[in-house]
Design an enzyme around this catalytic site. Sequence first.
Site, PDB file in Angstrom:
ATOM      1  N   SER A 134     -30.998 109.817 -39.193  1.00 40.19           N
ATOM      2  CA  SER A 134     -30.332 110.337 -38.032  1.00 40.19           C
ATOM      3  C   SER A 134     -31.398 109.936 -36.717  1.00 40.19           C
ATOM      4  O   SER A 134     -32.482 109.760 -36.999  1.00 40.19           O
ATOM      5  CB  SER A 134     -29.980 112.008 -38.149  1.00 40.19           C
ATOM      6  OG  SER A 134     -29.294 112.034 -39.010  1.00 40.19           O
TER       7      SER A 134
ATOM      8  N   SER B 229     -25.858 108.013 -41.283  1.00 42.41           N
ATOM      9  CA  SER B 229     -26.929 108.140 -40.172  1.00 42.41           C
ATOM     10  C   SER B 229     -26.235 109.241 -39.023  1.00 42.41           C
ATOM     11  O   SER B 229     -25.012 108.801 -38.536  1.00 42.41           O
ATOM     12  CB  SER B 229     -27.454 106.988 -39.499  1.00 42.41           C
ATOM     13  OG  SER B 229     -28.244 107.215 -38.477  1.00 42.41           O
TER      14      SER B 229
ATOM     15  N   ASP C 250     -25.855 110.145 -35.439  1.00 37.90           N
ATOM     16  CA  ASP C 250     -26.586 109.680 -34.208  1.00 37.90           C
ATOM     17  C   ASP C 250     -26.063 110.279 -32.878  1.00 37.90           C
ATOM     18  O   ASP C 250     -24.860 109.999 -32.621  1.00 37.90           O
ATOM     19  CB  ASP C 250     -26.423 107.963 -34.123  1.00 37.90           C
ATOM     20  CG  ASP C 250     -26.907 107.395 -35.248  1.00 37.90           C
ATOM     21  OD1 ASP C 250     -28.051 107.567 -35.733  1.00 37.90           O
ATOM     22  OD2 ASP C 250     -26.091 106.659 -35.761  1.00 37.90           O
TER      23      ASP C 250
END
Length: 345
Positions: free
Chosen positions: A229, A267, A269
């Site tokens: 992340s 991930s 983000d």
Amino acid sequence: MKTAREWGLMPEGRLEPGPGNTITDVAGVAVGHRSLRGDGRFTGVTAIVPHAGDPFRLKPRAAVEVINGFGKSAGLMQVAELGTIETPILLTNTFGVAACTEALIRRAIAANPAIGRKTSTVNALVCECNDGSINDIQSLAVTPADAEAALDAAKPGPVEQGAVGAGSGMTAFGFKAGIGTASRLMRIGKRNFTLGTLMLANFGAAGDLVLPDGRRPDPRAPANPERGSVIVVMATDLPLGDRQLQRVARRGGAGLARLGAFWGHGSGDVVLCFTTADPVEHDPAKAFSTQERLADDHIDIAFRGAAETTQEAVLNALCMAPATPARNGRLYPSLADWLKENPLP
């Protein structure tokens, strides 16, 4: 450890950095860390304080851009709805969100005893990344006292980078990473402004990193699926509306893409952007208020600053973090060591 610039890694761009090349180049912004070590702990908390006053009483205008929503942060929904923040911003590991939230709520109540009784509740703002490859995340090591320590340590001026605070156990592109920061100066309409970025870098598949000079460092690690992340926090003194702040935040994605990130399925983000200009009063004296706001025709320089600072902050996080062993015995190498072994001709 040396910064990316000290290694000769000059990010793409045209804007000059601020005097410290940190988010604290924006006047009033302060940063503090609390690092936890030992007994399987390799984690911590990083605090970003938006101004020297009480953010509940005087709320900075803000916006959030969720590039990929694989995350467990607290408080982002209200920022998206109301366009303000009302606590400092805490960064930590995924299982530390509750402890940090409690600390922010208790601190806000101590300063404003009417919260939740005679006035509204408070929106604690905590963002996270998973540091479980290095830190024993199941230990739930982060406590409210650790969050308080990070807040108490917050100060303007130089910002410690790399494997510190929330960045202690973070990795990126197969290398050790953590906290990174950068800033840019902007001249608009004969006035000077600053945009600074601080990020928690814990993303990017091994082998995907692209340096500004085109080289692709090899961490000598398997190219596993993207499951990290990244939290990007931008601060500016440029007067922007919440829609404009979200547009600036979105350009953080351009800086991540320059490095080789593609925002994989696993991930999380997230980009948060706030301005210290024209804060919103909790108890306004009038039914209507005026706000200074940048004309959209001049916003490209802020877009450029967002992309440039995001890219450089990630590089600083990588360059400033030493090689660190994972819990499974694997070693996350330092980008600095790779740069020593592979100097430019």
